[in-house]
Design a protein around this motif. Structure first.
Motif, PDB file in Angstrom:
ATOM      1  N   LEU A   1      37.430  25.725  66.081  1.00 38.17           N
ATOM      2  CA  LEU A   1      38.160  26.812  65.423  1.00 38.17           C
ATOM      3  C   LEU A   1      38.919  26.303  64.207  1.00 38.17           C
ATOM      4  O   LEU A   1      38.977  26.978  63.166  1.00 38.17           O
ATOM      5  CB  LEU A   1      39.112  27.473  66.419  1.00 38.17           C
ATOM      6  CG  LEU A   1      39.901  28.684  65.916  1.00 38.17           C
ATOM      7  CD1 LEU A   1      38.965  29.760  65.363  1.00 38.17           C
ATOM      8  CD2 LEU A   1      40.757  29.259  67.037  1.00 38.17           C
ATOM      9  N   LYS A   2      39.491  25.115  64.294  1.00 35.20           N
ATOM     10  CA  LYS A   2      40.213  24.534  63.158  1.00 35.20           C
ATOM     11  C   LYS A   2      39.292  24.390  61.952  1.00 35.20           C
ATOM     12  O   LYS A   2      39.681  24.699  60.816  1.00 35.20           O
ATOM     13  CB  LYS A   2      40.781  23.173  63.557  1.00 35.20           C
ATOM     14  CG  LYS A   2      41.590  22.478  62.457  1.00 35.20           C
ATOM     15  CD  LYS A   2      42.150  21.154  62.946  1.00 35.20           C
ATOM     16  CE  LYS A   2      42.892  20.422  61.842  1.00 35.20           C
ATOM     17  NZ  LYS A   2      44.104  21.144  61.397  1.00 35.20           N
ATOM     18  N   ALA A   3      38.040  23.977  62.208  1.00 32.60           N
ATOM     19  CA  ALA A   3      37.073  23.831  61.115  1.00 32.60           C
ATOM     20  C   ALA A   3      36.762  25.182  60.481  1.00 32.60           C
ATOM     21  O   ALA A   3      36.641  25.292  59.254  1.00 32.60           O
ATOM     22  CB  ALA A   3      35.798  23.179  61.640  1.00 32.60           C
ATOM     23  N   TYR A   4      36.656  26.204  61.311  1.00 33.52           N
ATOM     24  CA  TYR A   4      36.396  27.550  60.765  1.00 33.52           C
ATOM     25  C   TYR A   4      37.584  28.040  59.932  1.00 33.52           C
ATOM     26  O   TYR A   4      37.411  28.632  58.857  1.00 33.52           O
ATOM     27  CB  TYR A   4      36.126  28.541  61.904  1.00 33.52           C
ATOM     28  CG  TYR A   4      34.732  28.480  62.461  1.00 33.52           C
ATOM     29  CD1 TYR A   4      33.623  28.724  61.659  1.00 33.52           C
ATOM     30  CD2 TYR A   4      34.517  28.190  63.807  1.00 33.52           C
ATOM     31  CE1 TYR A   4      32.340  28.669  62.164  1.00 33.52           C
ATOM     32  CE2 TYR A   4      33.230  28.133  64.337  1.00 33.52           C
ATOM     33  CZ  TYR A   4      32.143  28.376  63.506  1.00 33.52           C
ATOM     34  OH  TYR A   4      30.869  28.319  64.020  1.00 33.52           O
ATOM     35  N   LEU A   5      38.804  27.803  60.429  1.00 32.87           N
ATOM     36  CA  LEU A   5      39.988  28.317  59.743  1.00 32.87           C
ATOM     37  C   LEU A   5      40.229  27.643  58.399  1.00 32.87           C
ATOM     38  O   LEU A   5      40.963  28.176  57.559  1.00 32.87           O
ATOM     39  CB  LEU A   5      41.221  28.170  60.650  1.00 32.87           C
ATOM     40  CG  LEU A   5      41.204  29.015  61.930  1.00 32.87           C
ATOM     41  CD1 LEU A   5      42.445  28.759  62.754  1.00 32.87           C
ATOM     42  CD2 LEU A   5      41.074  30.502  61.610  1.00 32.87           C
ATOM     43  N   GLU A   6      39.608  26.517  58.177  1.00 29.50           N
ATOM     44  CA  GLU A   6      39.695  25.875  56.864  1.00 29.50           C
ATOM     45  C   GLU A   6      39.005  26.705  55.784  1.00 29.50           C
ATOM     46  O   GLU A   6      39.210  26.482  54.586  1.00 29.50           O
ATOM     47  CB  GLU A   6      39.088  24.478  56.928  1.00 29.50           C
ATOM     48  CG  GLU A   6      39.943  23.487  57.727  1.00 29.50           C
ATOM     49  CD  GLU A   6      39.254  22.150  57.917  1.00 29.50           C
ATOM     50  OE1 GLU A   6      38.091  22.008  57.468  1.00 29.50           O
ATOM     51  OE2 GLU A   6      39.880  21.242  58.519  1.00 29.50           O
ATOM     52  N   LYS A   7      38.200  27.687  56.211  1.00 29.34           N
ATOM     53  CA  LYS A   7      37.486  28.545  55.259  1.00 29.34           C
ATOM     54  C   LYS A   7      38.324  29.738  54.797  1.00 29.34           C
ATOM     55  O   LYS A   7      37.898  30.509  53.933  1.00 29.34           O
ATOM     56  CB  LYS A   7      36.191  29.056  55.890  1.00 29.34           C
ATOM     57  CG  LYS A   7      35.229  27.936  56.287  1.00 29.34           C
ATOM     58  CD  LYS A   7      33.992  28.486  56.984  1.00 29.34           C
ATOM     59  CE  LYS A   7      33.054  27.364  57.405  1.00 29.34           C
ATOM     60  NZ  LYS A   7      31.837  27.874  58.093  1.00 29.34           N
ATOM     61  N   LEU A   8      39.522  29.901  55.387  1.00 30.29           N
ATOM     62  CA  LEU A   8      40.388  31.018  54.985  1.00 30.29           C
ATOM     63  C   LEU A   8      40.790  30.867  53.526  1.00 30.29           C
ATOM     64  O   LEU A   8      41.202  29.805  53.089  1.00 30.29           O
ATOM     65  CB  LEU A   8      41.637  31.069  55.866  1.00 30.29           C
ATOM     66  CG  LEU A   8      41.436  31.372  57.358  1.00 30.29           C
ATOM     67  CD1 LEU A   8      42.763  31.292  58.093  1.00 30.29           C
ATOM     68  CD2 LEU A   8      40.793  32.737  57.550  1.00 30.29           C
ATOM     69  N   GLN A   9      40.684  31.971  52.783  1.00 32.27           N
ATOM     70  CA  GLN A   9      41.020  31.946  51.366  1.00 32.27           C
ATOM     71  C   GLN A   9      42.400  32.533  51.078  1.00 32.27           C
ATOM     72  O   GLN A   9      42.909  32.416  49.964  1.00 32.27           O
ATOM     73  CB  GLN A   9      39.946  32.702  50.581  1.00 32.27           C
ATOM     74  CG  GLN A   9      38.565  32.063  50.679  1.00 32.27           C
ATOM     75  CD  GLN A   9      37.512  32.822  49.897  1.00 32.27           C
ATOM     76  OE1 GLN A   9      37.820  33.746  49.136  1.00 32.27           O
ATOM     77  NE2 GLN A   9      36.254  32.439  50.071  1.00 32.27           N
ATOM     78  N   ARG A  10      42.996  33.170  52.096  1.00 38.71           N
ATOM     79  CA  ARG A  10      44.330  33.739  51.915  1.00 38.71           C
ATOM     80  C   ARG A  10      45.027  33.739  53.278  1.00 38.71           C
ATOM     81  O   ARG A  10      44.366  33.719  54.324  1.00 38.71           O
ATOM     82  CB  ARG A  10      44.253  35.151  51.348  1.00 38.71           C
ATOM     83  CG  ARG A  10      43.560  36.145  52.258  1.00 38.71           C
ATOM     84  CD  ARG A  10      43.299  37.456  51.568  1.00 38.71           C
ATOM     85  NE  ARG A  10      42.593  38.386  52.461  1.00 38.71           N
ATOM     86  CZ  ARG A  10      41.824  39.373  52.034  1.00 38.71           C
ATOM     87  NH1 ARG A  10      41.636  39.565  50.728  1.00 38.71           N
ATOM     88  NH2 ARG A  10      41.231  40.178  52.894  1.00 38.71           N
ATOM     89  N   PRO A  11      46.362  33.781  53.290  1.00 38.21           N
ATOM     90  CA  PRO A  11      47.089  33.777  54.565  1.00 38.21           C
ATOM     91  C   PRO A  11      46.820  35.053  55.370  1.00 38.21           C
ATOM     92  O   PRO A  11      46.657  36.142  54.803  1.00 38.21           O
ATOM     93  CB  PRO A  11      48.559  33.701  54.132  1.00 38.21           C
ATOM     94  CG  PRO A  11      48.534  33.195  52.737  1.00 38.21           C
ATOM     95  CD  PRO A  11      47.269  33.722  52.129  1.00 38.21           C
TER      96      PRO A  11
END
Length: 517
Positions: free
Chosen positions: A10-20
Motif C-alpha cells: 500500500l505504501k508503494a501505491y500511495l507514492e502515486k498520489l498527486q495531491r493530499p
C-alpha cells in the motif's frame, strides 16, 4: 490491522498520489468502529499525503469518506472495506489523490459529461467477487464527476438497512434512493443506463463498421480463444459480447485450469480480455445478439438495433444458470431466490435456507452456507446425491444440514416482498411438504444461451448448437464453441480448446471460399 506485507504494498501505491487526501471517519463506541479507526490510522502512517479526521457525521456508523483535502469526500465506505473490497479502497485513495485511472479515455469523458445529481449506494458482502466491480465503477464516477457520490454498504454489518430495503442479493444498487439494479455491472453498463442518449449513438456507430472476416459472438473462454486464434492469422476479427468474461465472472475458485494451480473467475476473465487486447481485435462489449441472418455475408443483429456483418461467425454464447421453473421463482428472484452462494450467502446469516441440487455445485454451496446460516436443507430430485464422495462426507459431518432426496421442488412461497417457504413433492409418497425458510439457492446445472438461434440453425433437443469435429454448425460459414454446443464436458479448458478449433475451422472455410481481406 494491516500486516507488514500489505502495508509495504500500500505504501508503494500511495507514492502515486498527486495531491493530499483526507479520510473522514464517523464512528461510535463499537468494536467495529475501533477496528475502522485502526485501519485509517494505519493508512495515514504510510503517506504524508494522507490525513485522518474523526469528526464525521454520516448516517452509517462506522463509515468514512475519501476525498481530496479541502473538498467534501464523494466516495464513502459504510463498513470496513477488507476482503474483496480492499482493492476498491486502494483505488478510491488513488483516484481521489489525482492518480489517473486505467480506463478508456472515451469512458472518462462520458463520465465527466454526465449531467444531474446521482447518489449511488451499493450493498455488498465482503465475500462477493462481483461486488468490487460495481463499487469500483461508481467510485470512479464519483472521483471524476463532482455531481456524483457513491457509498459502499456492507450488508452483513448493516443488517437492519438490508432488511429495511429488502436487499436479498448482492451487489444491489440504489440511485437517489430508488432501486437501480442488481448483479455485476461495469462502468459502461451503468453509464448506458443513466446516459440515455449513449445507446442510440453507439448503435449508429456499430452499424457503420466494415464487415469482418471472423466475428465471434461471446466473450467467455471459448470466444477469447477463438478471437486470439483468428487474429493471429492476420484477418479482420471482431468480438461482440454481452459482457466480456461470460459465466467465468460468476465463478469463484478455479483449481482445475491446467498449469494454474488456483485462480478466481474475475481474475481469469480479466486475463482473457487483456490477452485478446494484445491483438488487433475489435471488441464490442455490452451488446446482446438477437438474430443471425445467413447469407454470403452473415449478419448479426443486436438488441440495441445495430447490425454487424462478417464472412464467418463463431458462436460462443455460453450458458446460464438453469432455473427450477416453478411458481414463485421469478417473482422472488433477488428476494430470497439466489444463484450465487458465495455472493449472497452472508445476507442470510443466522437464517434458514435451502439448496436445490445434489451435484458438486449444490453440495459445495450447502457446505459453504452451513458456516454462515442457521440451517441448510439440501433438496435433490434423484434417489442419491451426485456430488463427489469427498464432498458428501464433508456435508454429512455438518450438524446443521438436512438432506432430502427423491424430492421435486414444486413452488416458492413468500409474503409478496420476500421468500418465506418452499414446497416439494416426495417422489416416494406423492405428499406435498412445506419447508419454512428465508432463502433458496438454486444449483441445478446450466442452459445454453441459444434461444435467439431457434429456427435458424440445427440445435439438439437440449438447445445446444450441433457442430462437427471442426466446430462447423449447420450453416456454411457459421461455427460454434463452448458451453452453447453439443461438445460434452462443460469445462473452461474444454471451451478454450473448442474455441481454437472453431477459429481454425473458420479460417479454413475462408481460404477455401474467398481470399481473406
Amino acid at each position: 490491522m494491516l500486516d507488514s506485507t500489505i502495508k509495504g504494498q500500500l505504501k508503494a501505491y500511495l507514492e502515486k498520489l498527486q495531491r493530499p487526501i483526507e479520510l473522514v471517519a464517523t464512528t461510535d463506541t463499537s468494536a467495529k468502529s475501533q477496528e475502522l479507526l485502526t485501519l485509517l490510522d494505519d493508512i495515514a502512517t504510510l503517506s504524508d499525503k494522507v490525513s485522518v479526521r474523526k469528526d464525521g457525521d454520516a448516517a452509517y456508523k462506522p463509515s468514512f469518506s475519501v476525498g481530496a483535502q479541502g473538498e467534501t469526500g464523494r466516495i464513502h465506505f459504510a463498513g470496513i472495506p477488507m476482503g474483496h473490497e480492499f482493492t476498491s479502497l486502494v483505488l478510491a485513495l488513488l483516484h481521489s489523490g489525482g492518480h489517473p485511472p486505467k480506463t478508456d479515455a472515451k469512458v472518462i469523458e462520458q463520465i465527466k459529461a454526465i449531467d444531474g445529481q446521482f447518489h449511488f449506494e451499493v450493498f455488498v458482502s465482503l465475500s462477493c467477487h462481483n461486488c468490487p466491480d460495481v463499487v469500483q465503477a461508481v467510485n470512479l464516477m464519483a472521483a471524476l464527476n463532482p455531481n456524483i457520490t457513491a457509498t459502499m454498504i456492507d450488508g452483513a454489518l448493516f443488517q437492519s438497512e438490508v432488511d429495511k430495503r429488502q436487499v436479498m442479493a448482492v451487489p444491489t444498487v440504489f440511485v437517489n434512493g430508488e432501486h437501480f439494479g442488481q448483479g455485476r455491472m461495469t462502468v459502461e453498463e451503468i453509464l448506458a443506463k443513466i446516459d440515455t442518449g449513449a445507446a442510440e449513438r453507439e448503435a449508429k456507430a456499430l452499424s457503420e463498421k466494415p464487415a469482418y472476416d471472423v466475428l465471434v459472438v461471446g466473450g467467455g473462454p471459448a470466444g477469447a480463444a477463438a478471437a486470439i486464434y483468428a487474429a493471429r492469422k492476420g484477418i479482420r476479427t471482431g468480438v461482440v459480447a454481452e459482457r466480456f468474461g461470460g459465466q467465468v465472472l460468476d465463478t469463484l475458485a478455479i483449481e482445475n485450469f491446467i498449469s494454474v494451480k488456483e485462480t478466481e473467475g474475475p481474475k481469469l476473465a480479466s486475463a482473457l480480455e487483456q490477452h485478446v487486447k494484445e491483438y488487433d481485435v475489435d471488441i464490442v462489449n455490452l451488446q446482446r445478439a438477437e438474430q443471425l441472418i445467413p447469407g454470403e455475408m452473415i449478419e448479426v443483429k443486436l438488441a440495441s438495433g445495430a447490425s454487424l456483418k462478417s464472412k464467418s461467425v463463431i458462436l460462443a454464447t455460453g450458458a446460464r444458470w438453469r432455473e427450477m421453473n416453478v411458481p414463485g421463482e421469478k417473482e422472488y428472484r433477488g428476494k430470497g431466490v439466489a444463484y450465487c452462494p458465495h455472493c449472497d450467502g452472508p445476507l442470510f446469516k443466522g437464517k434458514r435456507v435451502a439448496v436445490i441440487g445434489g451435484g458438486n455445485s449444490g453440495v459445495e454451496a450447502a457446505i459453504d452456507l452451513a458456516g454462515i446460516v442457521a440451517h441448510v436443507t439440501l433438496i435433490e430430485f434423484d434417489s442419491k446425491l451426485r456430488a463427489d464422495a469427498v464432498l458428501q462426507r464433508k456435508l454429512t459431518s455438518l450438524p446443521n444440514v438436512t438432506v432430502i432426496t427423491e424430492a421435486l421442488t414444486t413452488e416458492v412461497l413468500g409474503d409478496g416482498q420476500k421468500v418465506n417457504a418452499l414446497t416439494y413433492k416426495s417422489r416416494q409418497t406423492d405428499d406435498i411438504i412445506k419447508v419454512e425458510l428465508e432463502g433458496i439457492f438454486v444449483q441445478i446445472g446450466l442452459l445454453p444461451n441459444t434461444d435467439w438461434l431457434k429456427g435458424t440453425l440445427q440445435l439438439s433437443n437440449r438447445g445446444e448448437i450441433e457442430i462437427d469435429a471442426r466446430g462447423q454448425a449447420s450453416i456454411p460459414g457459421v461455427f460454434a464453441a463452448g458451453d452453447c454446443t453439443t461438445t460434452p464436458y462443460k469445462q473452461i479448458i474444454v471451451a478454450m480448446g473448442a474455441g481454437a478449433t472453431a477459429s481454425l475451422g473458420a479460417f479454413d472455410h475462408l481460404i477455401r471460399t474467398s481470399a481473406p481481406a
